[in-house]
Design a protein around this motif. Structure first.
Motif: not given
Length: 441
Positions: A215-221, A225-235
Motif C-alpha cells: 500500500r505504501l509503495l503504491g502511494d507516490d506521496g 515522505s521518507f528518506e529511502e523513498g526519495r533516494l531510490f524513487g517510487a518506481a
C-alpha cells in the motif's frame, strides 16, 4: 544473566567521537549500568571524552561512574557488557581506504566496496585478538559490536565468543521507523527485514496477516515522505517490492556515486578527520559538551552528503545507542525486546549457512538474541548477498592465513571491484600505506 547491581560496561574505542551518545543513553533512571570503563590507545582522546561525559552527567543524580585506561586487560576485568567501537588506524586509515580506491576508479566507502574490504582486512586481526582476550578475562560478558564492517567483525569475533557477541547497526532500525511512520505508525506492526549488515531489504510491515508495505509503495506521496523513498524513487521501490537499506545505493547507482565522489572537494573520511581534529581541540575549552554537540549536529546533517545524496532533513542522531541500551536492558533485566541485530544465521536465511552472521529481526532476552525464523531475502538480492558473504569469508581467511594472495582474491570477488588486476593494485596500494596490513605476505 547478570545481576543489575551496578553492572559494568566497558567501551572499547572509549576515546571515540560517538561515545557520549552511549553515555547519554545510560543517564536515564532505568539504565542497568553503574560503571563505565573507557579503553583506548590514545590518552589524549580519552581525556577529551571524559571531559564531555563529566559535563553530560552534570546534575544527573547517581550517574554511572566513569574510568579510563589504555590497558585492555584492566578495562575488561569485571565487565558485564563490552561495547566494541574501535577504528584501526583511525580516520586517517579511512582516508586511505577511500583515496586508494578512487585512484582506481572504484568505490572506497568504509564498509562497502574496496574500502570496506581494506577496512575489514586491517580490523579482523585486531577484533579477533580482542575476542580472545575477552574470552580469557571476561568470559561471562556480553559483547555488543558496533565496529565496522559490523557483520564481518561480528562473525570474526563469534569464532571465539559464540553467541555472546551480537552486532548492532542503527541503519535498518532507522529505516523501519521511517517506513512505519510513513504508514501512520500502526500499533503492533511487525517488521520483515533480511540481509547482511549494510546490505538488507525491508520486505514487509505486518499487521496481523496483512502486509501494509504494498500500500505504501503504491502511494507516490507516501514514498516521497521518507528518506529511502526519495533516494531510490517510487518506481524502483515498486519494481523491487521492497525498501532497500540506504547502503544499497552504492550497488544500484555505482557509477553515479563514484563520479560524485571524484568531483567532491574531499572524501567523507577527510571531512570527518578535519572536523574531529578541530573538535577534539575545542573539547579542551571551558564548554567541551557544547563543542561536541556542534560537531555532532554537523556530522548528522551531512551524513552521505559527500556521496552526492544531499543533506538529510530527517537525520535522527544515530540511534545505535538506543539499540545498545535496549539490548543491555533485555539481557540484564530479562525485558524482551524486538530488535534488528547481527547474529549467527542458524537456518534463518535459507540461502546462507548456519555460522554466517546475518542482519535480521530478533527477540532479545536474558539468554541473548534469537532470530525470528524464516527471514526471506527478495529474489533479486540473493546472488548479491551470496557474493558479499563469500567476500567476507575470503577476508577472514586472508587474515587467518596472513595471505596477500587470498586478500587479492577477496578484493577481486567483491562485485564493486570484480577485477583481479585492479584488486592486485588495490592491495598493493593499501599495504604500502597502511602499517596494519603489513601482516599480509
Amino acid at each position: 544473566m547478570p545481576t543489575t547491581d551496578r553492572l559494568q560496561l566497558t567501551i572499547l574505542g572509549g576515546g571515540g567521537f560517538r561515545v557520549p551518545l552511549v553515555y547519554g543513553a545510560l543517564l536515564g533512571e532505568d539504565s542497568p549500568i553503574g560503571r563505565v570503563v573507557l579503553h583506548d590507545v590514545d590518552h589524549g582522546r580519552l581525556a577529551a571524552i571524559r571531559r564531555v561525559l563529566a559535563a553530560q552527567a552534570g546534575s544527573v543524580p547517581n550517574p554511572p561512574v566513569v574510568e579510563a585506561t589504555t590497558d585492555l586487560t584492566e578495562a575488561l576485568t569485571g565487565a558485564d557488557f563490552v561495547f566494541s567501537a574501535i577504528r584501526v588506524e583511525g580516520l586517517a586509515g579511512r582516508v586511505v581506504d577511500e583515496r586508494v580506491a578512487l585512484g582506481e576508479g572504484v568505490l572506497g566507502q568504509e564498509t562497502t566496496g574496496a574500502g570496506g574490504v581494506a577496512y575489514g582486512l586491517r580490523t579482523v586481526p585486531v577484533a579477533t585478538a580482542i575476542a580472545r582476550r575477552i574470552a580469557l578475562v571476561a568470559p561471562s560478558a556480553w559483547v555488543i559490536n558496533f565496529t565496522n564492517p559490523a557483520g564481518l567483525v561480528t562473525e570474526a569475533m563469534a569464532g571465539h565468543l559464540g553467541d555472546r557477541v551480537i552486532g548492532i547497526c542503527d541503519s535498518p532500525s532507522a529505516l523501519a521507523r521511517r517506513v512505519v511512520r510513513a504508514l501512520g505508525d500502526p500499533a503492533a506492526a511487525r517488521i520483515e527485514y533480511a540481509g547482511l549488515n549494510h546490505l538488507g531489504w525491508l520486505t514487509g510491515v505486518r499487521l496481523g496477516s496483512e502486509n501494509l508495505l504494498p500500500r505504501l509503495l503504491g502511494d507516490d506521496g507516501g514514498v516521497a515522505s521518507f528518506e529511502e523513498g526519495r533516494l531510490f524513487g517510487a518506481a524502483r521501490l515498486r519494481e523491487l517490492g521492497a525498501v532497500p537499506n540506504e547502503y544499497l545505493h552504492y550497488y544500484y547507482d555505482t557509477e553515479e556515486t563514484v563520479r560524485a565522489e571524484l568531483k567532491a572537494p574531499e572524501t567523507r573520511g577527510e571531512f570527518l578527520l578535519r572536523q574531529q581534529e578541530e573538535c577534539y581541540r575545542e573539547m579542551a575549552s571551558d564548554d567541551p559538551l557544547r563543542a561536541w554537540q556542534a560537531a555532532l549536529r554537523q556530522r548528522d546533517a551531512t551524513y552521505m552528503a559527500l556521496e552526492g545524496l544531499g543533506e538529510r532533513d530527517d537525520a535522527e542522531g544515530g540511534g545505535y545507542e538506543r539499540i545498545a541500551l535496549a539490548l543491555m536492558m533485555a539481557i540484564a533485566r530479562d525485558e524482551p525486546a524486538d530488535l534488528i541485530l547481527n547474529v549467527r544465521n542458524r537456518g534463518t536465511i535459507a540461502e546462507l549457512d548456519d555460522d554466517a552472521v546475518v542482519e535480521v529481526p530478533c527477540r532479545a532476552d536474558s539468554a541473548g538474541a534469537h532470530p525470528y525464523p524464516g527471514a526471506v531475502l527478495p529474489s533479486h538480492g540473493v546472488e548479491l548477498v551470496r557474493r558479499i558473504k563469500a567476500t567476507e569469508r575470503a577476508v577472514l581467511t586472508a587474515a587467518a592465513e596472513q595471505s596477500r594472495a587470498v586478500a587479492v582474491r577477496a578484493m577481486a570477488s567483491h562485485p564493486l571491484v570484480d577485477s583481479v588486476p585492479v584488486a592486485r593494485r588495490l592491495i598493493d596500494g593499501y599495504v604500502s600505506r597502511l602499517p596494519s596490513l603489513s601482516y599480509l605476505r
